[in-house]
Design a protein around this motif. Structure first.
Motif, PDB file in Angstrom:
ATOM      1  N   UNK A   1       0.831  -1.208   0.000  1.00 30.88           N
ATOM      2  CA  UNK A   1       0.000   0.000   0.000  1.00 30.88           C
ATOM      3  C   UNK A   1       0.865   1.258   0.000  1.00 30.88           C
ATOM      4  N   UNK A   2       1.901   1.248   0.820  1.00 34.24           N
ATOM      5  CA  UNK A   2       2.797   2.410   0.895  1.00 34.24           C
ATOM      6  C   UNK A   2       3.515   2.622  -0.429  1.00 34.24           C
ATOM      7  N   UNK A   3       4.008   1.523  -1.007  1.00 43.22           N
ATOM      8  CA  UNK A   3       4.695   1.645  -2.287  1.00 43.22           C
ATOM      9  C   UNK A   3       3.768   2.233  -3.343  1.00 43.22           C
ATOM     10  N   UNK A   4       2.562   1.716  -3.393  1.00 44.81           N
ATOM     11  CA  UNK A   4       1.630   2.157  -4.424  1.00 44.81           C
ATOM     12  C   UNK A   4       1.305   3.641  -4.292  1.00 44.81           C
ATOM     13  N   UNK A   5       1.044   4.094  -3.072  1.00 44.71           N
ATOM     14  CA  UNK A   5       0.713   5.511  -2.893  1.00 44.71           C
ATOM     15  C   UNK A   5       1.927   6.385  -3.154  1.00 44.71           C
ATOM     16  N   UNK A   6       3.117   5.905  -2.775  1.00 47.15           N
ATOM     17  CA  UNK A   6       4.348   6.664  -3.024  1.00 47.15           C
ATOM     18  C   UNK A   6       4.586   6.837  -4.520  1.00 47.15           C
ATOM     19  N   UNK A   7       4.522   5.730  -5.280  1.00 50.84           N
ATOM     20  CA  UNK A   7       4.756   5.786  -6.721  1.00 50.84           C
ATOM     21  C   UNK A   7       3.701   6.661  -7.387  1.00 50.84           C
ATOM     22  N   UNK A   8       2.451   6.511  -6.961  1.00 52.55           N
ATOM     23  CA  UNK A   8       1.356   7.299  -7.534  1.00 52.55           C
ATOM     24  C   UNK A   8       1.596   8.791  -7.337  1.00 52.55           C
ATOM     25  N   UNK A   9       2.018   9.174  -6.129  1.00 56.29           N
ATOM     26  CA  UNK A   9       2.250  10.589  -5.840  1.00 56.29           C
ATOM     27  C   UNK A   9       3.491  11.114  -6.559  1.00 56.29           C
ATOM     28  N   UNK A  10       4.542  10.316  -6.623  1.00 56.44           N
ATOM     29  CA  UNK A  10       5.760  10.747  -7.297  1.00 56.44           C
ATOM     30  C   UNK A  10       5.526  10.969  -8.789  1.00 56.44           C
ATOM     31  N   UNK A  11       4.712  10.109  -9.385  1.00 55.55           N
ATOM     32  CA  UNK A  11       4.481  10.210 -10.823  1.00 55.55           C
ATOM     33  C   UNK A  11       3.675  11.452 -11.200  1.00 55.55           C
ATOM     34  N   UNK A  12       3.146  12.143 -10.211  1.00 56.65           N
ATOM     35  CA  UNK A  12       2.436  13.396 -10.464  1.00 56.65           C
ATOM     36  C   UNK A  12       3.400  14.567 -10.625  1.00 56.65           C
ATOM     37  N   UNK A  13       4.660  14.361 -10.282  1.00 55.42           N
ATOM     38  CA  UNK A  13       5.656  15.442 -10.334  1.00 55.42           C
ATOM     39  C   UNK A  13       6.292  15.471 -11.717  1.00 55.42           C
ATOM     40  N   UNK A  14       6.244  16.613 -12.352  1.00 58.88           N
ATOM     41  CA  UNK A  14       6.797  16.747 -13.699  1.00 58.88           C
ATOM     42  C   UNK A  14       8.314  16.578 -13.687  1.00 58.88           C
ATOM     43  N   UNK A  15       8.822  15.860 -14.677  1.00 63.53           N
ATOM     44  CA  UNK A  15      10.262  15.793 -14.883  1.00 63.53           C
ATOM     45  C   UNK A  15      10.996  14.737 -14.101  1.00 63.53           C
ATOM     46  N   UNK A  16      10.286  13.872 -13.372  1.00 60.65           N
ATOM     47  CA  UNK A  16      10.990  12.843 -12.607  1.00 60.65           C
ATOM     48  C   UNK A  16      10.812  11.470 -13.249  1.00 60.65           C
ATOM     49  N   UNK A  17      11.731  10.567 -12.904  1.00 66.54           N
ATOM     50  CA  UNK A  17      11.615   9.156 -13.240  1.00 66.54           C
ATOM     51  C   UNK A  17      11.672   8.375 -11.937  1.00 66.54           C
ATOM     52  N   UNK A  18      10.869   7.337 -11.843  1.00 65.60           N
ATOM     53  CA  UNK A  18      10.897   6.511 -10.644  1.00 65.60           C
ATOM     54  C   UNK A  18      10.800   5.051 -11.050  1.00 65.60           C
ATOM     55  N   UNK A  19      11.644   4.223 -10.461  1.00 63.32           N
ATOM     56  CA  UNK A  19      11.623   2.782 -10.714  1.00 63.32           C
ATOM     57  C   UNK A  19      10.667   2.130  -9.726  1.00 63.32           C
ATOM     58  N   UNK A  20       9.799   1.254 -10.227  1.00 64.95           N
ATOM     59  CA  UNK A  20       8.830   0.589  -9.355  1.00 64.95           C
ATOM     60  C   UNK A  20       9.451  -0.653  -8.721  1.00 64.95           C
ATOM     61  N   UNK A  21       9.577  -0.670  -7.405  1.00 62.39           N
ATOM     62  CA  UNK A  21      10.197  -1.819  -6.745  1.00 62.39           C
ATOM     63  C   UNK A  21       9.229  -2.990  -6.597  1.00 62.39           C
ATOM     64  N   UNK A  22       9.766  -4.203  -6.694  1.00 61.00           N
ATOM     65  CA  UNK A  22       8.992  -5.425  -6.441  1.00 61.00           C
ATOM     66  C   UNK A  22       9.402  -6.115  -5.147  1.00 61.00           C
ATOM     67  N   UNK A  23      10.248  -5.419  -4.368  1.00 61.58           N
ATOM     68  CA  UNK A  23      10.671  -5.994  -3.102  1.00 61.58           C
ATOM     69  C   UNK A  23      11.300  -4.932  -2.220  1.00 61.58           C
ATOM     70  N   UNK A  24      11.688  -5.334  -1.007  1.00 63.94           N
ATOM     71  CA  UNK A  24      12.274  -4.434  -0.010  1.00 63.94           C
ATOM     72  C   UNK A  24      11.319  -3.265   0.251  1.00 63.94           C
ATOM     73  N   UNK A  25      11.849  -2.104   0.665  1.00 67.57           N
ATOM     74  CA  UNK A  25      10.974  -0.937   0.859  1.00 67.57           C
ATOM     75  C   UNK A  25      11.700   0.351   0.495  1.00 67.57           C
ATOM     76  N   UNK A  26      12.348   0.297  -0.669  1.00 68.12           N
ATOM     77  CA  UNK A  26      13.069   1.454  -1.199  1.00 68.12           C
ATOM     78  C   UNK A  26      12.696   1.667  -2.663  1.00 68.12           C
TER      79      UNK A  26
END
Length: 396
Positions: free
Chosen positions: A297-322
């Protein structure tokens, strides 16, 4: 004045901890700081582990065996058996955290100026361990565009020299959260067997695999029993970072016998921490199910919020919590310090880990940060909003 050693001078600072003074100053100024910089879970430690220390019946807090108590190691082997990892207690050395297990592994298999190939970005302290051990990390770069998947095996092979002694991976990865597939592990296994190298896998986040993926350990791979060295720890699994209990696991008897000499030199792992960690092995599966659900849940909300920021790239993790985030800036070290010294939103700011410290290749990762999603979802949303607002006004 007596001089500090060259080794001491070259020992790198922790990219995770070096900004602590700035965070402390921000706190003194009355600011709320959201700590996204360090993998300290806010998940409660299993009560069974805490109670084991509270109700102990010890009259003397004595040394244990250098390799850890036999009873505890037998129970660890039982835990691994449930994970389809078939080892005995004689294949296990209990260490003072996974960090010591890595140092023991480096000391057991490498000499001065030997080389170890590591996919980067990697856990920042690998740089420190290599410096302390007088060995050289040879990086092979994984890319955010590929979600930090294992680089092509040919990239590893062309880096192998007579000085190469091992390949080191973190699975799932810190700082990327990437979970290596069974096929990728098999590729590495084939390579180390072909070139007679060790394969070291830091598997401290093994319990944290998401989206239906499962963790495949190097200790499950047949035919590399003499090559495989696994590093493990209770720190993240049971939210027991302060216990400082880890394991070095290998079926290679020469490795275990050599690592034991290093263990004897430091006498024994901490007794109370072993008591707590042994009890933690009785933690019910429901604890892990709840923890994984929370992290997803935390990962999903984090990625969702980050992807709203213009000009960034984010890698979606499938493990750990980073996760690693690439920002539209030039220097994340300066940005991270500026956030703590000069920026806030309604008295709130964030502390992030600049990602350049997770690389050994100079100039790589300068515009990236690592985020540890170890805060409640509400706090993660606030923290990402602070980063979003900061990027609107920050100038390199």
């Amino acid at each position: 004045m007596p001089k500090i050693s060259l080794k001491g001078q070259s020992m790198p600072q922790s990219p995770i901890r070096k900004l602590v003074p700035y965070a402390e100053n921000a706190h003194k100024q009355g600011k709320t700081v959201y700590y996204l910089n360090i993998g300290q879970p806010d998940i409660k430690t299993p009560q069974i582990a805490l109670d084991a220390v509270k109700i102990h019946s010890l009259d003397i807090l004595a040394y244990t065996r250098s390799e850890g108590s036999e009873e505890y190691r037998k129970k660890i082997a039982g835990y691994y058996y449930k994970k389809q990892i078939h080892v005995t207690h004689d294949d296990i050395i209990v260490t003072t955290g996974g960090s010591e297990a890595l140092l023991f592994a480096f000391g057991s298999i490498m000499d001065t100026d030997d080389e170890i190939i590591v996919p980067e970005p990697f856990y920042a302290n690998y740089n420190g361990f290599s410096t302390a051990s007088n060995v050289n990390i040879v990086p092979v770069i994984s890319k955010i565009e590929d979600n930090f998947a294992l680089p092509p095996i040919e990239e590893f092979e062309k880096l192998i020299t007579p000085k190469t002694k091992a390949i080191l991976i973190c699975n799932p990865g810190n700082p990327t959260g990437y979970l290596y597939s069974k096929e990728e592990i098999k590729q590495l296994a084939s390579l180390v067997k072909k070139h007679d190298l060790f394969l070291i896998a830091d598997e401290v986040y093994r319990e944290f695999a998401y989206d239906g993926h499962s963790h495949y350990s190097i200790m499950q791979e047949q035919g590399i029993e003499d090559n495989a060295i696994m590093i493990d720890s209770v720190s993240k699994r049971y939210s027991m970072c302060g216990a400082r209990i880890g394991y070095l696991v290998s079926k290679n008897k020469a490795v275990i016998q050599t690592a034991l000499k290093f263990a004897q030199a430091r006498l024994s792992p901490p007794t109370f921490a072993q008591i707590a960690s042994e009890a933690a092995l009785e933690t019910p599966q429901s604890y892990f199910d709840d923890v994984i659900h929370e992290y997803v849940d935390r990962r999903n909300i984090l990625i969702e919020e980050l992807q709203k920021i213009a000009g960034i790239k984010v890698a979606k993790p499938n493990g750990a919590f980073y996760c690693v985030v690439q920002l539209p800036i030039k220097n994340a070290d300066n940005f991270a310090q500026w956030l703590l010294e000069h920026f806030d939103v309604n008295g709130e700011t964030v502390m992030v880990a600049p990602a350049a410290g997770f690389y050994s290749t100079p100039g790589v990762g300068l515009n990236q940060i690592r985020i540890a999603y170890v805060l409640k979802k509400e706090s993660l949303i606030k923290a990402v909003n602070i980063i979003k607002e900061a990027l609107k006004v920050y100038k390199d």
